[in-house]
Write a protein that holds these residues in place. Sequence first.
Motif, PDB file in Angstrom:
ATOM      1  N   ALA A  74       0.828  -1.204   0.000  1.00  0.00           N
ATOM      2  CA  ALA A  74       0.000   0.000   0.000  1.00  0.00           C
ATOM      3  C   ALA A  74       0.866   1.258   0.000  1.00  0.00           C
ATOM      4  CB  ALA A  74      -0.924  -0.004   1.213  1.00  0.00           C
ATOM      5  N   PHE A  75       1.973   1.212   0.745  1.00  0.00           N
ATOM      6  CA  PHE A  75       2.858   2.370   0.806  1.00  0.00           C
ATOM      7  C   PHE A  75       3.531   2.615  -0.542  1.00  0.00           C
ATOM      8  CE2 PHE A  75       6.974   4.351   1.421  1.00  0.00           C
ATOM      9  CZ  PHE A  75       6.598   5.495   2.117  1.00  0.00           C
ATOM     10  N   ILE A  76       3.941   1.550  -1.218  1.00  0.00           N
ATOM     11  CA  ILE A  76       4.576   1.704  -2.531  1.00  0.00           C
ATOM     12  C   ILE A  76       3.598   2.320  -3.519  1.00  0.00           C
ATOM     13  CG2 ILE A  76       5.499   0.426  -4.516  1.00  0.00           C
ATOM     14  CD1 ILE A  76       6.805  -1.490  -2.476  1.00  0.00           C
ATOM     15  N   GLN A  77       2.354   1.874  -3.478  1.00  0.00           N
ATOM     16  CA  GLN A  77       1.343   2.476  -4.337  1.00  0.00           C
ATOM     17  C   GLN A  77       1.202   3.974  -4.049  1.00  0.00           C
ATOM     18  OE1 GLN A  77      -2.349   0.210  -3.844  1.00  0.00           O
ATOM     19  NE2 GLN A  77      -2.090  -0.513  -5.936  1.00  0.00           N
ATOM     20  N   LEU A  78       1.211   4.321  -2.789  1.00  0.00           N
ATOM     21  CA  LEU A  78       1.027   5.712  -2.375  1.00  0.00           C
ATOM     22  C   LEU A  78       2.209   6.598  -2.757  1.00  0.00           C
ATOM     23  CD1 LEU A  78      -0.544   7.857  -0.704  1.00  0.00           C
ATOM     24  CD2 LEU A  78       0.657   6.995   1.318  1.00  0.00           C
ATOM     25  N   SER A  79       3.415   6.098  -2.583  1.00  0.00           N
ATOM     26  CA  SER A  79       4.608   6.937  -2.714  1.00  0.00           C
ATOM     27  C   SER A  79       5.282   6.866  -4.077  1.00  0.00           C
ATOM     28  CB  SER A  79       5.640   6.542  -1.641  1.00  0.00           C
ATOM     29  OG  SER A  79       6.022   5.184  -1.809  1.00  0.00           O
ATOM     30  N   SER A  80       4.908   5.924  -4.918  1.00  0.00           N
ATOM     31  CA  SER A  80       5.577   5.771  -6.218  1.00  0.00           C
ATOM     32  C   SER A  80       5.223   6.925  -7.152  1.00  0.00           C
ATOM     33  CB  SER A  80       5.196   4.438  -6.861  1.00  0.00           C
ATOM     34  OG  SER A  80       3.805   4.395  -7.116  1.00  0.00           O
ATOM     35  N   ASP A  81       6.112   7.160  -8.091  1.00  0.00           N
ATOM     36  CA  ASP A  81       5.907   8.216  -9.092  1.00  0.00           C
ATOM     37  C   ASP A  81       6.314   7.677 -10.449  1.00  0.00           C
ATOM     38  OD1 ASP A  81       5.399  10.808 -10.165  1.00  0.00           O
ATOM     39  OD2 ASP A  81       7.533  11.278 -10.040  1.00  0.00           O
ATOM     40  N   GLN A  82       5.359   7.681 -11.383  1.00  0.00           N
ATOM     41  CA  GLN A  82       5.604   7.209 -12.748  1.00  0.00           C
ATOM     42  C   GLN A  82       6.172   5.792 -12.771  1.00  0.00           C
ATOM     43  OE1 GLN A  82       8.001  10.268 -14.602  1.00  0.00           O
ATOM     44  NE2 GLN A  82       6.246  11.647 -14.785  1.00  0.00           N
ATOM     45  N   GLY A  83       5.613   4.938 -11.905  1.00  0.00           N
ATOM     46  CA  GLY A  83       5.981   3.523 -11.916  1.00  0.00           C
ATOM     47  C   GLY A  83       7.246   3.170 -11.162  1.00  0.00           C
ATOM     48  N   PHE A  84       7.825   4.132 -10.419  1.00  0.00           N
ATOM     49  CA  PHE A  84       9.055   3.865  -9.679  1.00  0.00           C
ATOM     50  C   PHE A  84       8.880   4.200  -8.197  1.00  0.00           C
ATOM     51  CE2 PHE A  84      10.799   3.959 -13.898  1.00  0.00           C
ATOM     52  CZ  PHE A  84      11.838   3.038 -13.848  1.00  0.00           C
ATOM     53  N   TYR A  85       9.445   3.338  -7.363  1.00  0.00           N
ATOM     54  CA  TYR A  85       9.463   3.551  -5.906  1.00  0.00           C
ATOM     55  C   TYR A  85      10.915   3.767  -5.497  1.00  0.00           C
ATOM     56  CZ  TYR A  85       9.762   2.142  -1.001  1.00  0.00           C
ATOM     57  OH  TYR A  85      10.042   2.095   0.341  1.00  0.00           O
ATOM     58  N   LYS A  86      11.211   4.868  -4.820  1.00  0.00           N
ATOM     59  CA  LYS A  86      12.607   5.155  -4.447  1.00  0.00           C
ATOM     60  C   LYS A  86      12.715   5.970  -3.166  1.00  0.00           C
ATOM     61  CE  LYS A  86      12.483   8.394  -8.346  1.00  0.00           C
ATOM     62  NZ  LYS A  86      13.177   8.799  -9.581  1.00  0.00           N
ATOM     63  N   GLU A  87      11.963   5.562  -2.163  1.00  0.00           N
ATOM     64  CA  GLU A  87      12.041   6.243  -0.877  1.00  0.00           C
ATOM     65  C   GLU A  87      13.222   5.716  -0.056  1.00  0.00           C
ATOM     66  OE1 GLU A  87      10.138   8.833  -0.099  1.00  0.00           O
ATOM     67  OE2 GLU A  87       9.251   8.606  -2.086  1.00  0.00           O
ATOM     68  N   LYS A  88      13.671   6.523   0.918  1.00  0.00           N
ATOM     69  CA  LYS A  88      14.784   6.131   1.777  1.00  0.00           C
ATOM     70  C   LYS A  88      14.327   5.031   2.734  1.00  0.00           C
ATOM     71  CE  LYS A  88      16.889  10.725   1.769  1.00  0.00           C
ATOM     72  NZ  LYS A  88      17.232  11.908   2.614  1.00  0.00           N
ATOM     73  N   HIS A  89      15.093   3.953   2.796  1.00  0.00           N
ATOM     74  CA  HIS A  89      14.722   2.823   3.649  1.00  0.00           C
ATOM     75  C   HIS A  89      14.593   3.232   5.116  1.00  0.00           C
ATOM     76  CE1 HIS A  89      14.961   0.321   0.263  1.00  0.00           C
ATOM     77  NE2 HIS A  89      16.217  -0.090   0.342  1.00  0.00           N
ATOM     78  N   THR A  90      15.502   4.091   5.578  1.00  0.00           N
ATOM     79  CA  THR A  90      15.476   4.472   6.997  1.00  0.00           C
ATOM     80  C   THR A  90      14.187   5.226   7.346  1.00  0.00           C
ATOM     81  OG1 THR A  90      16.802   6.412   6.372  1.00  0.00           O
ATOM     82  CG2 THR A  90      17.972   4.525   7.337  1.00  0.00           C
ATOM     83  N   GLU A  91      13.753   6.089   6.450  1.00  0.00           N
ATOM     84  CA  GLU A  91      12.508   6.836   6.685  1.00  0.00           C
ATOM     85  C   GLU A  91      11.309   5.893   6.726  1.00  0.00           C
ATOM     86  OE1 GLU A  91      11.785   9.902   3.865  1.00  0.00           O
ATOM     87  OE2 GLU A  91      13.328  11.237   4.657  1.00  0.00           O
ATOM     88  N   ILE A  92      11.308   4.942   5.815  1.00  0.00           N
ATOM     89  CA  ILE A  92      10.157   4.048   5.685  1.00  0.00           C
ATOM     90  C   ILE A  92      10.088   3.068   6.852  1.00  0.00           C
ATOM     91  CG2 ILE A  92       8.931   2.468   4.148  1.00  0.00           C
ATOM     92  CD1 ILE A  92       9.507   5.549   3.309  1.00  0.00           C
ATOM     93  N   CYS A  93      11.235   2.652   7.352  1.00  0.00           N
ATOM     94  CA  CYS A  93      11.253   1.776   8.531  1.00  0.00           C
ATOM     95  C   CYS A  93      10.530   2.452   9.692  1.00  0.00           C
ATOM     96  CB  CYS A  93      12.687   1.459   8.943  1.00  0.00           C
ATOM     97  SG  CYS A  93      13.524   0.322   7.843  1.00  0.00           S
ATOM     98  N   GLU A  94      10.845   3.735   9.908  1.00  0.00           N
ATOM     99  CA  GLU A  94      10.215   4.470  11.007  1.00  0.00           C
ATOM    100  C   GLU A  94       8.734   4.685  10.724  1.00  0.00           C
ATOM    101  OE1 GLU A  94      10.815   8.581  13.575  1.00  0.00           O
ATOM    102  OE2 GLU A  94      11.969   8.264  11.747  1.00  0.00           O
ATOM    103  N   TYR A  95       8.415   5.032   9.490  1.00  0.00           N
ATOM    104  CA  TYR A  95       7.025   5.316   9.119  1.00  0.00           C
ATOM    105  C   TYR A  95       6.138   4.085   9.288  1.00  0.00           C
ATOM    106  CZ  TYR A  95       3.092   6.912   6.228  1.00  0.00           C
ATOM    107  OH  TYR A  95       1.846   7.261   5.775  1.00  0.00           O
ATOM    108  N   LEU A  96       6.664   2.910   8.901  1.00  0.00           N
ATOM    109  CA  LEU A  96       5.888   1.679   8.984  1.00  0.00           C
ATOM    110  C   LEU A  96       6.092   0.929  10.301  1.00  0.00           C
ATOM    111  CD1 LEU A  96       6.340   0.320   5.329  1.00  0.00           C
ATOM    112  CD2 LEU A  96       4.349   1.489   6.294  1.00  0.00           C
ATOM    113  N   GLY A  97       7.041   1.393  11.119  1.00  0.00           N
ATOM    114  CA  GLY A  97       7.267   0.764  12.420  1.00  0.00           C
ATOM    115  C   GLY A  97       7.891  -0.611  12.331  1.00  0.00           C
ATOM    116  N   VAL A  98       8.909  -0.768  11.452  1.00  0.00           N
ATOM    117  CA  VAL A  98       9.565  -2.070  11.263  1.00  0.00           C
ATOM    118  C   VAL A  98      11.079  -1.899  11.310  1.00  0.00           C
ATOM    119  CG1 VAL A  98       7.674  -2.966   9.868  1.00  0.00           C
ATOM    120  CG2 VAL A  98       9.596  -1.838   8.734  1.00  0.00           C
TER     121      VAL A  98
END
Length: 221
Positions: free
Chosen positions: A156-180
């Motif tokens: 769900a997060f990849i769908q939300l954050s992707s742009d033009q078919g690409f996902y490239k968020e910082k892993h450290t940010e996403i770990c905190e955001y998703l709590g993992v």
Amino acid sequence: MQILTGCNRAHYLEQFPIEDFFSFDIQPYIEVCQFEKGEWIFQEGSYPDTMYYMIEGKAKLYVTHKNGKVSLIEYIEAPSFMGEIELINEGRYTKGIQTVSKTICLSISINGCKEKLLADAKFLRRICVFLGQKQTAVTAKYTQNQVYPLENRLAAFIQLSSDQGFYKEKHTEICEYLGVSYRHLLYVIAQFCEEKILEKTKKGYHIINEERLAELAQEIQ
């Protein structure tokens, strides 16, 4: 940021009749703004004199803690107000908002019509509904983090954050955001690559199986 004029301005104002939100004529106070990907709509700690209504695109909301750590709070998708809290609460400084994709906003000069906005029951009712929906979404996200596997939440997060078919968020940010943990996140991303949902490229992770990604994301929607 670019101010759109002429036919471009007329197109967006016709497509998104924001005047329905107000009891007075808002047109003299409106500009149509285009932000490119990666631009800051609000710099953190500033006190904005503009309220925005996002009509196309998406952005990230950040906050910097006292220890200097920066946290991703949420993704903002159109349609959405930005700067409405600063309008209502004069003592509050804004968090940072940065675009994820090209974003179109209607901007309203607070200095030009602040007293009218704060006295407009129709507009304030709209803001109350918007804030209620935003709070419900925050609660839903917290609940999802407790009860759904990372596979579904990450999809769900990849769908939300992707742009033009690409996902490239910082892993450290996403770990905190998703709590993992960082390790757990990398494991699931690797799993998505093995299942041919994602493909790692120089531009980021290319989404190669939109249908399967949507299937996983659908579980929490």
